[in-house]
Motif scaffolding. Structure first.
Motif, PDB file in Angstrom:
ATOM      1  N   LEU A 107     -15.741  -6.585 -12.845  1.00  0.00           N
ATOM      2  CA  LEU A 107     -15.957  -6.907 -11.441  1.00  0.00           C
ATOM      3  C   LEU A 107     -17.279  -7.660 -11.368  1.00  0.00           C
ATOM      4  N   VAL A 108     -17.209  -8.987 -11.266  1.00  0.00           N
ATOM      5  CA  VAL A 108     -18.403  -9.826 -11.209  1.00  0.00           C
ATOM      6  C   VAL A 108     -18.871  -9.908  -9.758  1.00  0.00           C
ATOM      7  N   ASN A 109     -20.129  -9.564  -9.546  1.00  0.00           N
ATOM      8  CA  ASN A 109     -20.692  -9.578  -8.193  1.00  0.00           C
ATOM      9  C   ASN A 109     -21.984 -10.390  -8.188  1.00  0.00           C
ATOM     10  N   LEU A 110     -22.063 -11.374  -7.302  1.00  0.00           N
ATOM     11  CA  LEU A 110     -23.296 -12.140  -7.126  1.00  0.00           C
ATOM     12  C   LEU A 110     -24.030 -11.599  -5.908  1.00  0.00           C
ATOM     13  N   TRP A 111     -25.319 -11.274  -6.097  1.00  0.00           N
ATOM     14  CA  TRP A 111     -26.089 -10.691  -5.008  1.00  0.00           C
ATOM     15  C   TRP A 111     -27.524 -11.215  -5.011  1.00  0.00           C
ATOM     16  N   ALA A 112     -28.203 -11.001  -3.901  1.00  0.00           N
ATOM     17  CA  ALA A 112     -29.602 -11.405  -3.775  1.00  0.00           C
ATOM     18  C   ALA A 112     -30.286 -10.487  -2.777  1.00  0.00           C
ATOM     19  N   THR A 113     -31.594 -10.306  -2.917  1.00  0.00           N
ATOM     20  CA  THR A 113     -32.315  -9.407  -2.018  1.00  0.00           C
ATOM     21  C   THR A 113     -32.423  -9.985  -0.614  1.00  0.00           C
ATOM     22  N   TRP A 114     -32.339 -11.322  -0.485  1.00  0.00           N
ATOM     23  CA  TRP A 114     -32.407 -11.931   0.847  1.00  0.00           C
ATOM     24  C   TRP A 114     -31.085 -11.815   1.599  1.00  0.00           C
ATOM     25  N   VAL A 174     -24.983 -19.840 -11.477  1.00  0.00           N
ATOM     26  CA  VAL A 174     -23.718 -19.108 -11.496  1.00  0.00           C
ATOM     27  C   VAL A 174     -22.984 -19.269 -10.164  1.00  0.00           C
ATOM     28  N   PHE A 175     -23.754 -19.294  -9.074  1.00  0.00           N
ATOM     29  CA  PHE A 175     -23.143 -19.489  -7.758  1.00  0.00           C
ATOM     30  C   PHE A 175     -22.540 -20.883  -7.658  1.00  0.00           C
ATOM     31  N   GLN A 176     -23.273 -21.883  -8.111  1.00  0.00           N
ATOM     32  CA  GLN A 176     -22.775 -23.263  -8.048  1.00  0.00           C
ATOM     33  C   GLN A 176     -21.538 -23.446  -8.930  1.00  0.00           C
ATOM     34  N   ASP A 177     -21.530 -22.785 -10.086  1.00  0.00           N
ATOM     35  CA  ASP A 177     -20.368 -22.885 -10.981  1.00  0.00           C
ATOM     36  C   ASP A 177     -19.131 -22.283 -10.329  1.00  0.00           C
ATOM     37  N   LEU A 178     -19.302 -21.142  -9.669  1.00  0.00           N
ATOM     38  CA  LEU A 178     -18.165 -20.519  -8.995  1.00  0.00           C
ATOM     39  C   LEU A 178     -17.770 -21.306  -7.752  1.00  0.00           C
ATOM     40  N   LYS A 179     -18.756 -21.902  -7.090  1.00  0.00           N
ATOM     41  CA  LYS A 179     -18.461 -22.732  -5.927  1.00  0.00           C
ATOM     42  C   LYS A 179     -17.631 -23.942  -6.341  1.00  0.00           C
ATOM     43  N   SER A 180     -17.965 -24.532  -7.479  1.00  0.00           N
ATOM     44  CA  SER A 180     -17.205 -25.680  -7.979  1.00  0.00           C
ATOM     45  C   SER A 180     -15.770 -25.301  -8.315  1.00  0.00           C
ATOM     46  N   ALA A 181     -15.575 -24.043  -8.695  1.00  0.00           N
ATOM     47  CA  ALA A 181     -14.228 -23.554  -8.993  1.00  0.00           C
ATOM     48  C   ALA A 181     -13.505 -23.070  -7.736  1.00  0.00           C
ATOM     49  N   GLY A 182     -14.166 -23.205  -6.580  1.00  0.00           N
ATOM     50  CA  GLY A 182     -13.570 -22.769  -5.324  1.00  0.00           C
ATOM     51  C   GLY A 182     -13.624 -21.274  -5.110  1.00  0.00           C
ATOM     52  N   LEU A 185     -18.079 -18.938  -1.598  1.00  0.00           N
ATOM     53  CA  LEU A 185     -18.277 -19.555  -0.285  1.00  0.00           C
ATOM     54  C   LEU A 185     -19.517 -19.008   0.412  1.00  0.00           C
ATOM     55  N   GLY A 186     -19.962 -17.860   0.010  1.00  0.00           N
ATOM     56  CA  GLY A 186     -21.129 -17.236   0.624  1.00  0.00           C
ATOM     57  C   GLY A 186     -21.549 -16.044  -0.203  1.00  0.00           C
ATOM     58  N   MET A 187     -22.402 -15.220   0.377  1.00  0.00           N
ATOM     59  CA  MET A 187     -22.908 -14.052  -0.343  1.00  0.00           C
ATOM     60  C   MET A 187     -22.638 -12.787   0.453  1.00  0.00           C
ATOM     61  N   PRO A 188     -22.273 -11.706  -0.225  1.00  0.00           N
ATOM     62  CA  PRO A 188     -21.997 -11.626  -1.662  1.00  0.00           C
ATOM     63  C   PRO A 188     -20.648 -12.245  -2.017  1.00  0.00           C
ATOM     64  N   THR A 189     -20.508 -12.592  -3.273  1.00  0.00           N
ATOM     65  CA  THR A 189     -19.242 -13.075  -3.832  1.00  0.00           C
ATOM     66  C   THR A 189     -18.843 -12.131  -4.955  1.00  0.00           C
ATOM     67  N   THR A 190     -17.600 -11.688  -4.943  1.00  0.00           N
ATOM     68  CA  THR A 190     -17.143 -10.743  -5.966  1.00  0.00           C
ATOM     69  C   THR A 190     -15.782 -11.175  -6.497  1.00  0.00           C
ATOM     70  N   LEU A 191     -15.631 -11.127  -7.815  1.00  0.00           N
ATOM     71  CA  LEU A 191     -14.366 -11.468  -8.455  1.00  0.00           C
ATOM     72  C   LEU A 191     -13.960 -10.380  -9.427  1.00  0.00           C
ATOM     73  N   LEU A 192     -12.688 -10.063  -9.437  1.00  0.00           N
ATOM     74  CA  LEU A 192     -12.116  -9.117 -10.402  1.00  0.00           C
ATOM     75  C   LEU A 192     -11.415  -9.931 -11.471  1.00  0.00           C
ATOM     76  N   LEU A 193     -11.861  -9.772 -12.713  1.00  0.00           N
ATOM     77  CA  LEU A 193     -11.340 -10.558 -13.833  1.00  0.00           C
ATOM     78  C   LEU A 193     -10.669  -9.658 -14.858  1.00  0.00           C
ATOM     79  N   ASP A 194      -9.640 -10.197 -15.505  1.00  0.00           N
ATOM     80  CA  ASP A 194      -8.977  -9.424 -16.558  1.00  0.00           C
ATOM     81  C   ASP A 194      -9.692  -9.612 -17.894  1.00  0.00           C
TER      82      ASP A 194
END
Length: 226
Positions: A107-114, A174-182, A185-194
């Motif tokens: 479970l990949v999660n992108l987060w920030a304190t802001w 990492v955010f820009q790479d995931l944004k390029s893959a569609g 879109l905002g924060m937080p962003t979470t993906l479940l990967l196999d």
């Protein structure tokens, strides 16, 4: 003679009609041919997704009925997609890559304190790691604060969030790479990967990851057919 039609005009009308029909046929044929070429070219430029990600699609359909309650906003994958390689660092500054987690559901999660929703979500992610973390599953929370590298570490320490590993990308690439893959879109962003790094599901925004609904969904994702 008046009030009638000149018989001599009929042959000319037939010729014009035939020319019109013939020209229309040529235009239609050309359009079909161009459409066929364009369609082939479009397929060549946008080939089908990675074939190794087909099992992730099957799994996505299995967990779809469980996207309810606290995880109702989770969207299951609709097309095979391998997430691009993500590069970041661990708590000691050592370079790490997403591919190092191959063989585990992540479970990949992108987060920030802001990001206020991110901060509120972190305790649930920490609890989730405590509940399901193993050699088969891990919550991979990646911080993208770009100014003070010590601030996110201090936040986790002060909040007593000790079960999550610390990973960060001070450039937020990492955010820009995931944004390029569609997939960001905002924060937080979470993906479940196999285990192959393929998308099973994703969510833009927070979720209560330690809720019964989330635990049931993730346990289903960890279930493998014999």
């Amino acid at each position: 003679m008046t009030g009638g039609t000149d018989p001599s005009t009929k042959p000319r009308r037939r010729v014009v009609r035939r020319l019109t029909v013939g020209l229309a046929a040529i235009l239609v044929a050309s359009a079909i041919g161009w459409g066929g070429v364009y369609g082939i070219d479009a397929l060549q430029r946008n080939p089908p997704g990675d074939a190794t990600c087909r099992p992730a699609l099957d799994l996505a359909q299995k967990i779809a009925p469980l996207t309810t309650g606290e995880v109702a906003a989770v969207s299951v994958a609709k097309a095979p997609l391998r997430i691009p390689e993500l590069a970041f660092e661990d708590g000691e500054g050592k370079p790490r890559k997403l591919s190092e987690w191959r063989g585990r559901t992540v479970l990949v999660n992108l987060w920030a304190t802001w990001c206020v929703p991110c901060r509120k979500e972190m305790p649930a992610l920490d609890n989730l790691q405590a509940a399901l973390g193993s050699d088969q599953f891990e919550v991979l929370a990646i911080n993208i604060d770009t100014r003070d590298a010590e601030k996110p570490k201090a936040f986790l320490k002060d909040a007593g969030l000790t079960r999550l590993g610390y990973y960060a990308d001070a450039k937020a690439k990492v955010f820009q790479d995931l944004k390029s893959a569609g997939k960001a879109l905002g924060m937080p962003t979470t993906l479940l990967l196999d285990e192959q790094g393929c998308e099973i599901a994703s969510i833009a925004g927070p979720a209560q990851w330690d809720s019964p609904e989330a635990i049931a969904l993730l346990k289903k994702a960890l279930t493998r057919s014999p």
